[in-house]
Scaffold this motif. Structure first.
Motif, PDB file in Angstrom:
ATOM      1  N   ALA A 176       5.997   4.463 -11.089  1.00 19.32           N
ATOM      2  CA  ALA A 176       5.950   5.483 -12.357  1.00 19.32           C
ATOM      3  C   ALA A 176       4.909   6.546 -12.300  1.00 19.32           C
ATOM      4  O   ALA A 176       4.992   7.595 -12.901  1.00 19.32           O
ATOM      5  N   ASP A 177       3.774   6.174 -11.310  1.00 19.61           N
ATOM      6  CA  ASP A 177       2.749   7.246 -10.968  1.00 19.61           C
ATOM      7  C   ASP A 177       3.296   7.928  -9.759  1.00 19.61           C
ATOM      8  O   ASP A 177       3.020   7.359  -8.729  1.00 19.61           O
ATOM      9  N   PRO A 178       3.265   9.380  -9.987  1.00 17.17           N
ATOM     10  CA  PRO A 178       3.677  10.237  -8.754  1.00 17.17           C
ATOM     11  C   PRO A 178       2.657  10.077  -7.487  1.00 17.17           C
ATOM     12  O   PRO A 178       2.949  10.215  -6.333  1.00 17.17           O
ATOM     13  N   TRP A 179       1.305   9.912  -7.862  1.00 20.26           N
ATOM     14  CA  TRP A 179       0.310   9.556  -6.787  1.00 20.26           C
ATOM     15  C   TRP A 179       0.721   8.477  -5.881  1.00 20.26           C
ATOM     16  O   TRP A 179       0.508   8.462  -4.808  1.00 20.26           O
ATOM     17  N   ASP A 180       1.229   7.425  -6.614  1.00 15.92           N
ATOM     18  CA  ASP A 180       1.720   6.250  -5.847  1.00 15.92           C
ATOM     19  C   ASP A 180       2.985   6.724  -5.124  1.00 15.92           C
ATOM     20  O   ASP A 180       3.312   6.034  -3.948  1.00 15.92           O
ATOM     21  N   GLY A 181       3.651   7.687  -5.518  1.00 14.30           N
ATOM     22  CA  GLY A 181       4.931   8.126  -4.758  1.00 14.30           C
ATOM     23  C   GLY A 181       4.383   8.575  -3.396  1.00 14.30           C
ATOM     24  O   GLY A 181       5.165   8.433  -2.258  1.00 14.30           O
ATOM     25  N   LEU A 182       3.426   9.362  -3.469  1.00 13.01           N
ATOM     26  CA  LEU A 182       2.867   9.994  -2.138  1.00 13.01           C
ATOM     27  C   LEU A 182       2.232   9.035  -1.199  1.00 13.01           C
ATOM     28  O   LEU A 182       2.379   9.140  -0.030  1.00 13.01           O
ATOM     29  N   ARG A 183       1.595   7.866  -1.842  1.00 12.47           N
ATOM     30  CA  ARG A 183       1.242   6.760  -1.041  1.00 12.47           C
ATOM     31  C   ARG A 183       2.373   6.131  -0.226  1.00 12.47           C
ATOM     32  O   ARG A 183       2.530   5.663   1.123  1.00 12.47           O
ATOM     33  N   LEU A 184       3.630   6.265  -0.930  1.00 17.41           N
ATOM     34  CA  LEU A 184       5.013   5.357  -0.304  1.00 17.41           C
ATOM     35  C   LEU A 184       5.479   6.445   0.749  1.00 17.41           C
ATOM     36  O   LEU A 184       5.808   5.787   1.842  1.00 17.41           O
ATOM     37  N   VAL A 185       5.254   7.929   0.590  1.00 17.20           N
ATOM     38  CA  VAL A 185       5.712   8.599   1.745  1.00 17.20           C
ATOM     39  C   VAL A 185       4.616   8.493   2.902  1.00 17.20           C
ATOM     40  O   VAL A 185       5.176   8.483   4.043  1.00 17.20           O
ATOM     41  N   GLY A 186       3.328   8.302   2.499  1.00 24.49           N
ATOM     42  CA  GLY A 186       2.365   7.851   3.928  1.00 24.49           C
ATOM     43  C   GLY A 186       2.792   6.556   4.471  1.00 24.49           C
ATOM     44  O   GLY A 186       2.807   6.498   5.926  1.00 24.49           O
ATOM     45  N   ASN A 187       3.240   5.772   3.776  1.00 21.24           N
ATOM     46  CA  ASN A 187       3.564   4.337   4.423  1.00 21.24           C
ATOM     47  C   ASN A 187       4.965   4.568   5.251  1.00 21.24           C
ATOM     48  O   ASN A 187       4.994   4.044   6.423  1.00 21.24           O
ATOM     49  N   LEU A 188       5.645   5.407   4.858  1.00 20.63           N
ATOM     50  CA  LEU A 188       6.872   5.678   5.798  1.00 20.63           C
ATOM     51  C   LEU A 188       6.800   6.291   6.930  1.00 20.63           C
ATOM     52  O   LEU A 188       7.379   6.142   8.091  1.00 20.63           O
ATOM     53  N   LEU A 189       5.589   6.924   7.215  1.00 19.48           N
ATOM     54  CA  LEU A 189       5.263   7.887   8.270  1.00 19.48           C
ATOM     55  C   LEU A 189       4.293   7.127   9.146  1.00 19.48           C
ATOM     56  O   LEU A 189       3.951   7.670  10.171  1.00 19.48           O
ATOM     57  N   ARG A 190       3.959   5.607   8.836  1.00 21.80           N
ATOM     58  CA  ARG A 190       2.988   5.092   9.664  1.00 21.80           C
ATOM     59  C   ARG A 190       3.479   4.968  11.035  1.00 21.80           C
ATOM     60  O   ARG A 190       4.705   4.659  11.397  1.00 21.80           O
TER      61      ARG A 190
END
Length: 353
Positions: free
Chosen positions: A339-353
């Motif tokens: 729901a929070d786009p900031w958490d969506g950015l965290r999801l992007v970072g998690n995919l690039l680990r």
């Protein structure tokens, strides 16, 4: 170009009969290190009686004849002159490039007395890309004087740098893991801002006597002075440093940075990463690809590792998430996203680990 170490050796030679060069060129994007290197050079010049100082700033309509005349105009008081030319963009333009080549030729053709020049010119430039370093005007300056590159400090070296600065004021952290945690704590709080780190280190020198500093003393005195920026955020993303990425997202959110700007920067980085991933998998040279896409600085080191680490499926998923976030921040429906786009950015970072 030479590194700061070569400048320090040169300055040390002045005390044993060496003379100053008529031209110094500083290039870099780290304000503290640039300022300190220039201060050392100015102090050495002052000891050799360069007491008259003139500062020129290259901007729109700048008269390049002021530079060309600087080495020929005599001081009103007969003092040796220090002339400082600042070129904030690092792009002098066609007229400026011609003037700089002429100035370099003027310097090399002048006979310098054994006592050294009567005028020292110091040019200040931002960090230069590879194309600028090989340009005719910069090559001419490099040949005529001493060009010094001030490198930014890599985040991994920051704790050791802090320890060295503490040692200058006769302080040190505790040995073992406690001391290392204290250094890492300072590094986390300043987040790459060396000026802020310098100020906090000086504050520790005022608060506590020489000797060992405990982790508790450091934690209670260091302020949170991080200055987050989007460029460093994408560096953390490329490095796969999820802890740092989350910390920076918290900081950017708290500082009120526009989400749309951050998302744009992250999306552009993903596009370049995807483009390079496809080309490198097809056998193209990663170094050539980075040059073609104007990738330099810390990212020049981070990209090859990221290309080896990141799985193609996860990269595509990260791009899909970014596209969904773009719709989300525009008020459109986006499925399967936090729901929070900031958490969506965290999801992007998690995919690039």
């Amino acid at each position: 170009m030479v590194k700061v170490d070569a400048l320090l050796v040169h300055l040390k030679s002045l005390s044993s009969g060496g003379v100053l060069s008529p031209l110094y060129i500083f290039s870099g994007d780290e304000p503290l290190l640039m300022m300190e290197a220039m201060d050392q050079l100015r102090a050495a010049a002052k000891k050799q009686n360069f007491t008259e100082r003139e500062v020129l700033l290259q901007e729109r309509g700048f008269d390049w004849s002021a530079l060309l005349n600087s080495g020929q105009t005599m001081s009103l008081f007969g003092d040796k002159r220090w002339v400082e030319l600042r070129i904030p963009t690092g792009k002098p333009g066609r007229d400026g490039a011609d003037a700089l080549k002429q100035f370099a030729s003027q310097i090399t053709s002048q006979a310098v007395s054994p006592e050294g020049p009567d005028t020292v010119v110091c040019m200040v430039l931002p960090r230069l890309d590879g194309k600028t370093k090989t340009s005719a005007w910069f090559s001419a300056l490099d040949d005529a004087g001493m060009a010094i590159q001030i490198d930014s400090l890599d985040r991994s070296h920051l704790p050791q740098w802090i320890a060295g600065r503490l040692k200058r004021q006769n302080q040190e952290v505790e040995s073992g893991p406690e001391g290392q945690r204290a250094l890492e704590f300072i590094a986390d709080q300043v987040e790459g801002n060396l000026i802020a780190a310098h100020q906090e280190i000086l504050k520790l020198g005022l608060l506590y006597p020489p000797g060992k500093l405990t982790e508790e003393q450091i934690r209670t005195s260091i302020l949170k002075v991080a200055r987050y920026n989007v460029f460093e955020l994408t560096e953390a993303m490329l490095a796969g440093d999820l802890a740092r990425l989350n910390r920076m997202l918290d900081g950017l959110k708290g500082e009120g940075e526009p989400l749309v700007l951050i998302l744009w920067s992250v999306t552009e980085e993903l596009r370049i990463l995807s483009k390079l991933k496809a080309a490198s998998d097809a056998g193209e040279s990663v170094q050539n690809l980075m040059r073609a896409n104007r990738i330099w600085g810390n990212k020049e080191r981070l990209y090859p590792a990221a290309l080896r680490r990141i799985q193609p499926l996860k990269l595509r998923k990260a791009m899909q998430v970014a596209a969904g976030l773009d719709r989300q921040v525009k008020g459109l429906y986006a499925a399967d996203l936090p729901a929070d786009p900031w958490d969506g950015l965290r999801l992007v970072g998690n995919l690039l680990r």
